[in-house]
Motif scaffolding. Structure first.
Motif, PDB file in Angstrom:
ATOM      1  N   ALA A 348       0.843  -1.203   0.000  1.00 29.90           N
ATOM      2  CA  ALA A 348       0.000   0.000   0.000  1.00 29.90           C
ATOM      3  C   ALA A 348       0.877   1.251   0.000  1.00 29.90           C
ATOM      4  CB  ALA A 348      -0.934  -0.017   1.212  1.00 29.90           C
ATOM      5  N   ALA A 349       1.945   1.221   0.799  1.00 34.23           N
ATOM      6  CA  ALA A 349       2.846   2.375   0.885  1.00 34.23           C
ATOM      7  C   ALA A 349       3.518   2.615  -0.465  1.00 34.23           C
ATOM      8  CB  ALA A 349       3.887   2.141   1.981  1.00 34.23           C
ATOM      9  N   ALA A 350       3.941   1.511  -1.130  1.00 34.35           N
ATOM     10  CA  ALA A 350       4.606   1.642  -2.428  1.00 34.35           C
ATOM     11  C   ALA A 350       3.646   2.191  -3.471  1.00 34.35           C
ATOM     12  CB  ALA A 350       5.164   0.282  -2.863  1.00 34.35           C
ATOM     13  N   GLN A 351       2.376   1.698  -3.416  1.00 33.41           N
ATOM     14  CA  GLN A 351       1.365   2.178  -4.381  1.00 33.41           C
ATOM     15  C   GLN A 351       1.093   3.658  -4.185  1.00 33.41           C
ATOM     16  OE1 GLN A 351      -1.627  -0.761  -3.665  1.00 33.41           O
ATOM     17  NE2 GLN A 351      -1.117  -1.914  -5.524  1.00 33.41           N
ATOM     18  N   ALA A 352       1.025   4.079  -2.936  1.00 34.86           N
ATOM     19  CA  ALA A 352       0.791   5.495  -2.634  1.00 34.86           C
ATOM     20  C   ALA A 352       1.917   6.338  -3.202  1.00 34.86           C
ATOM     21  CB  ALA A 352       0.679   5.681  -1.117  1.00 34.86           C
ATOM     22  N   GLU A 353       3.146   5.792  -3.090  1.00 36.25           N
ATOM     23  CA  GLU A 353       4.316   6.509  -3.596  1.00 36.25           C
ATOM     24  C   GLU A 353       4.237   6.663  -5.119  1.00 36.25           C
ATOM     25  OE1 GLU A 353       9.124   6.071  -3.171  1.00 36.25           O
ATOM     26  OE2 GLU A 353       7.851   5.171  -1.625  1.00 36.25           O
ATOM     27  N   VAL A 354       3.825   5.572  -5.781  1.00 34.56           N
ATOM     28  CA  VAL A 354       3.684   5.598  -7.243  1.00 34.56           C
ATOM     29  C   VAL A 354       2.649   6.648  -7.645  1.00 34.56           C
ATOM     30  CG1 VAL A 354       2.891   4.253  -9.237  1.00 34.56           C
ATOM     31  CG2 VAL A 354       4.455   3.224  -7.580  1.00 34.56           C
ATOM     32  N   GLU A 355       1.509   6.632  -6.930  1.00 35.19           N
ATOM     33  CA  GLU A 355       0.448   7.616  -7.221  1.00 35.19           C
ATOM     34  C   GLU A 355       0.982   9.030  -7.057  1.00 35.19           C
ATOM     35  OE1 GLU A 355      -2.370   6.905  -8.631  1.00 35.19           O
ATOM     36  OE2 GLU A 355      -1.746   4.795  -8.563  1.00 35.19           O
ATOM     37  N   ALA A 356       1.723   9.251  -5.967  1.00 36.59           N
ATOM     38  CA  ALA A 356       2.271  10.586  -5.670  1.00 36.59           C
ATOM     39  C   ALA A 356       3.221  11.012  -6.797  1.00 36.59           C
ATOM     40  CB  ALA A 356       2.998  10.557  -4.319  1.00 36.59           C
ATOM     41  N   LEU A 357       4.034  10.083  -7.282  1.00 36.09           N
ATOM     42  CA  LEU A 357       4.989  10.399  -8.357  1.00 36.09           C
ATOM     43  C   LEU A 357       4.240  10.756  -9.642  1.00 36.09           C
ATOM     44  CD1 LEU A 357       7.764   7.714  -7.764  1.00 36.09           C
ATOM     45  CD2 LEU A 357       8.051  10.194  -7.630  1.00 36.09           C
ATOM     46  N   LYS A 358       3.145   9.989  -9.923  1.00 29.69           N
ATOM     47  CA  LYS A 358       2.341  10.236 -11.127  1.00 29.69           C
ATOM     48  C   LYS A 358       1.751  11.639 -11.080  1.00 29.69           C
ATOM     49  CE  LYS A 358       0.683   5.634 -12.471  1.00 29.69           C
ATOM     50  NZ  LYS A 358      -0.471   4.750 -12.192  1.00 29.69           N
ATOM     51  N   ALA A 359       1.273  12.016  -9.895  1.00 34.23           N
ATOM     52  CA  ALA A 359       0.644  13.333  -9.721  1.00 34.23           C
ATOM     53  C   ALA A 359       1.702  14.408  -9.748  1.00 34.23           C
ATOM     54  CB  ALA A 359      -0.069  13.395  -8.374  1.00 34.23           C
TER      55      ALA A 359
END
Ligand code: ADP
Ligand code: MG
Length: 359
Positions: A348-359
């Motif tokens: 979940a933490a890694a996915q959140a990081e990916v989302e943050a990078l995309k944004a």
């Protein structure tokens, strides 16, 4: 990379040797240091040998264990550790590893190691520990489970978490030193023995004791460490024992494992490097794959007789020890396992990081 540690232990002259011509010695040990001189027949050009430790005739079981303490303790930090006893029959391998298990002063490496681990665990009151014991024997190129002798053809596998493992070997939970020693004795009683002219109680098999420690932290991480203690078959040449027939065949197969061990040591220490390491040539070398040239911390104890009668075998053991000093292991802790909840959290933490990078 760190070299494996090689210790040499010389047993005292026994009662048969004392008072005879065999009482002449083939070794002069520098008690204060870590070297010794070979004074037997046919000395090599350089008869001085040095090792990481030299334990002379007067050395005690406690002296011997002192040099192994850190290696044993590292099992609680998620490392694999191996202690190997090598030497001709009657040179003190079993004495060194087991000794008189019920005597506080004469007990050997195995009971001391179990006590050391138990003490170490007390320093982690926040962790939960699980300790198990397995005892196996390699005899005629077959691996037998000494805690369940009906299982007599076990296979060696590479386990993703535990590394080199004897698959399906019985693992009995142990609670404390006494429990462990009792189970171990039960296993050892199942060890195949056949008398030879050289030593009536001599064992023609390799015996491996595994003590496995799982350490669960409060946050769910699980560390895993394995202590492997190996009592090798006698390293003597077969012709000296006068074995014939059945025993001679056994000798050939035992020598197959021991000569494979020699070949692995040679390949690992070849100055030209880059050699294929023939671990798969015998059951013994496969079992020891992690310990020789692998990720475990390894201590080799060369056991030898000081009697002139045994000079050739003693010299051969010294040479084996010298070669083994050149083996380099890349010592590494085992991977830490996580619980499913921890994995989900990390994902979940890694996915959140990916989302943050995309944004
Ligand atoms: P191995 O296992 O190499 O065949 P053992 O450990 O059985 O040899 O030793 C042979 C004999 O010598 C045994 O009776 C053992 O108790 C004795 N012995 C070996 N090493 C020592 C030592 N360091 N001090 C006292 N006795 C020893
Ligand atoms: Mg023995």
């Amino acid at each position: 990379m760190s070299g494996i540690s090689v210790a040499l232990r010389v047993r005292p002259l026994n009662s048969r040797e004392q008072g005879t011509t065999a009482a002449a010695r083939c070794l002069t040990v520098d008690e204060a240091g870590s070297s010794l001189q070979y004074t037997g027949r046919d000395p090599p050009p350089n008869a001085n040998f040095s090792f990481d430790r030299v334990l002379g005739e007067a050395s005690t079981q406690a002296d011997t264990f002192e040099g192994l303490k850190d290696t044993v303790a590292s099992v609680l930090e998620g490392f694999n550790a191996t202690v190997l006893a090598y030497g001709q029959t009657g040179s003190g391998k079993t004495h060194t590893l087991l000794g008189d298990v019920s005597s506080p002063t004469e007990r050997g490496v195995v009971p001391r190691a179990v006590a050391e681990l138990a003490q170490g665990m007390a320093r982690y009151p926040e962790c939960r520990f699980k300790v198990t014991l397995s005892v196996i024997e390699i005899y005629n190129e077959r691996i037998k489970d000494l805690l369940d002798p009906a299982k007599d053809n076990l296979q060696v596998i590479q386990d993703p978490v535990r590394g080199i493992t004897v698959a399906e070997a019985t693992e009995l939970p142990v609670a404390g030193e006494r429990d462990c020693v009792e189970l171990m004795q039960l296993g050892i009683a199942n060890r195949a023995v056949s008398a030879t002219a050289m030593n009536a109680g001599s064992s023609r098999s390799h015996c491996v004791i595994y003590v496995v420690v799982e350490k669960a932290h409060a946050d769910g991480r699980v560390e895993f460490g394995k202590l492997c203690l190996v009592d090798l078959a006698g390293s003597e040449r077969q012709d000296k024992t006068g074995a014939v027939g059945q025993t001679a065949t056994e000798g050939n197969l035992i020598n197959k494992s021991l000569s494979a061990l020699g070949n692995v040591v040679n390949a690992l220490t070849d100055p030209k490097g880059g050699k294929h390491i023939p671990y798969r040539d015998s059951k013994l070398t496969r079992v020891l794959q992690d310990s020789l040239g692998g990720t475990a911390r390894t201590v080799l104890i060369i056991c030898c007789s000081p009697s002139l009668f045994n000079d050739a075998e003693t010299l051969s053991s010294l040479r084996f020890g010298v070669r083994a000093k050149g083996i380099q292991n890349s010592v590494q802790a085992n991977a830490v396992r996580r619980t499913p909840e921890q994995l989900a959290k990390a994902l979940a933490a890694a996915q959140a990081e990916v989302e943050a990078l995309k944004a």
